[in-house]
Design a protein around this motif. Structure first.
Motif, PDB file in Angstrom:
ATOM      1  N   VAL A   1       0.910  -1.200  -0.120  1.00 56.23           N
ATOM      2  CA  VAL A   1       0.021  -0.022  -0.086  1.00 56.23           C
ATOM      3  C   VAL A   1       0.949   1.298   0.027  1.00 56.23           C
ATOM      4  N   ILE A   2       0.747   2.021  -1.003  1.00 52.55           N
ATOM      5  CA  ILE A   2       1.540   3.320  -1.067  1.00 52.55           C
ATOM      6  C   ILE A   2       0.483   4.531  -0.638  1.00 52.55           C
ATOM      7  N   GLY A   3       0.755   5.428   0.308  1.00 60.36           N
ATOM      8  CA  GLY A   3      -0.005   6.552   0.723  1.00 60.36           C
ATOM      9  C   GLY A   3       0.300   7.004   2.065  1.00 60.36           C
TER      10      GLY A   3
ATOM     11  N   TYR B   1      -3.650  -1.259   7.523  1.00 60.48           N
ATOM     12  CA  TYR B   1      -4.015  -1.690   8.741  1.00 60.48           C
ATOM     13  C   TYR B   1      -5.092  -2.732   8.784  1.00 60.48           C
ATOM     14  N   GLY B   2      -6.377  -2.549   7.919  1.00 63.96           N
ATOM     15  CA  GLY B   2      -7.374  -3.508   7.640  1.00 63.96           C
ATOM     16  C   GLY B   2      -6.658  -4.782   7.282  1.00 63.96           C
TER      17      GLY B   2
ATOM     18  N   THR C   1       2.584  -4.377   3.396  1.00 60.88           N
ATOM     19  CA  THR C   1       3.662  -3.336   3.728  1.00 60.88           C
ATOM     20  C   THR C   1       3.080  -1.857   3.402  1.00 60.88           C
ATOM     21  N   LEU C   2       3.279  -0.957   3.953  1.00 58.31           N
ATOM     22  CA  LEU C   2       2.930   0.444   3.783  1.00 58.31           C
ATOM     23  C   LEU C   2       4.258   1.348   3.568  1.00 58.31           C
TER      24      LEU C   2
ATOM     25  N   GLU D   1       7.380   1.051   5.618  1.00 56.84           N
ATOM     26  CA  GLU D   1       8.619   1.751   5.036  1.00 56.84           C
ATOM     27  C   GLU D   1       8.580   3.451   4.830  1.00 56.84           C
ATOM     28  N   ALA D   2       9.183   4.037   5.603  1.00 61.47           N
ATOM     29  CA  ALA D   2       8.970   5.460   5.661  1.00 61.47           C
ATOM     30  C   ALA D   2       9.907   5.992   4.789  1.00 61.47           C
TER      31      ALA D   2
END
Length: 312
Positions: free
Chosen positions: A5-7, A37-38, A47-48, A73-74
């Motif tokens: 997920v990218i955002g 999260y869901g 991964t976000l 992943e920040a």
């Protein structure tokens, strides 16, 4: 089955309705973060790719995500974690006032090979970071399916015609798109959601979903059109309802490639809408963007089936 997920992540500062005497509450939020999260709550490998500041709300958001098993992943560290003041009316319906910037320049780690990429909301259309979101999506879609939720925030969309063009570019990159009737009313005033869904299918997606709050939901493919009622529920607030719907959709369709998505039949789509509607119902029944875990979703769906008189 792995998800990327990218955002954006956003700290939602939820204001109690005027005259209620309630105190403000801070909840981790941001539409893409809520979707990640869901998925984590449902046990998925997710991964976000996002941005978080090293501040109290940033740490709150990261702890919230990692508690559900989400890998964060920040990218570049912003000066402060974005925030949104969320106002609730007497029915629990949310409106938003934002303090947010999106400047992502770094893509996903080279060793991350997701089977599905989800993009949406502020991050997909807000410069300069939106360019990175689109570039990553284009790079990965050769081997991954893609979903998109415009999750329109009108205060951040800029000039209307340019905003519509940006949204439609994201639609064209996607295999599955979910939008609310409120999103579509802002993007295409006066148009019927079914008409918009049919047009979006010509851009590239094989499935378009439209959520309509208490009126239920709609699924459209090139062969099928299916509607579903919303489960009856006492609404606490609507924060994160659409994101929970989206997470349940992606969970239900996990592992299906483009060809399989295009081949979904009427009963497949009806089951998809029932399950996603049950996930949204759980979320609106409690404060903040708190989607169900697997056991809660199974129980909510079973109760919905019984109430609707359908056989499981």
């Amino acid at each position: 089955m792995s998800f990327l997920v990218i955002g954006e992540c956003v700290a939602d500062i939820v204001r109690a309705p005027a005259g209620s005497g309630g105190a403000d509450r801070v909840h981790p939020g941001g539409s893409p973060a809520n979707v990640a999260y869901g998925l984590g709550r449902l046990g998925r490998d997710v991964t976000l790719l996002t941005q978080l500041a090293d501040d109290p709300t940033g740490r709150l958001v990261e702890e919230h995500l990692t508690a559900a098993g989400v890998r964060v992943e920040a990218g570049e560290v912003p000066e402060r974690t974005p925030s949104a003041v969320v106002g609730l009316d007497a029915q629990g319906t949310a409106t938003y006032t934002f303090d947010i910037a999106w400047t992502l320049t770094a893509g996903a780690p080279a060793d991350l090979v997701p089977a599905h990429v989800h993009i949406g909301s502020i991050a997909a259309v807000t410069a300069p970071g939106a360019a990175t979101v689109l570039a990553e999506t284009e790079r990965l879609r050769a081997r991954a399916t893609v979903s998109y939720d415009p999750n329109v925030r009108s205060a951040l969309m800029g000039e209307h015609g340019a905003a519509v063009a940006r949204v439609e570019r994201c639609v064209a990159l996607s295999d599955l798109v979910k939008a609310s009737d409120e999103d579509l009313a802002w993007l295409y005033p006066g148009e019927d959601p079914r008409t918009v869904a049919d047009r979006w299918l010509t851009f590239g997606p094989v499935v378009v979903l439209v959520t309509r709050g208490a009126a239920g939901s709609l699924a459209v493919t090139r062969r099928e059109t299916v509607t579903a009622d919303a489960p009856p529920v006492a609404v606490v607030d609507t924060v994160g309802a659409g994101d929970s719907f989206m997470s349940a959709v992606l969970d239900t369709l996990a592992g299906r490639g483009r060809e399989a998505l295009g081949g979904l039949g009427a009963e497949d789509l009806a089951e998809l809408l029932r399950t996603a509607g049950a996930a949204a119902a759980v979320t609106v029944s409690r404060a903040g963007a708190h989607p169900p875990d697997r056991a809660e979703l199974d129980a909510a769906r079973a109760e919905f089936v019984i109430r609707s008189g359908r056989a499981s």
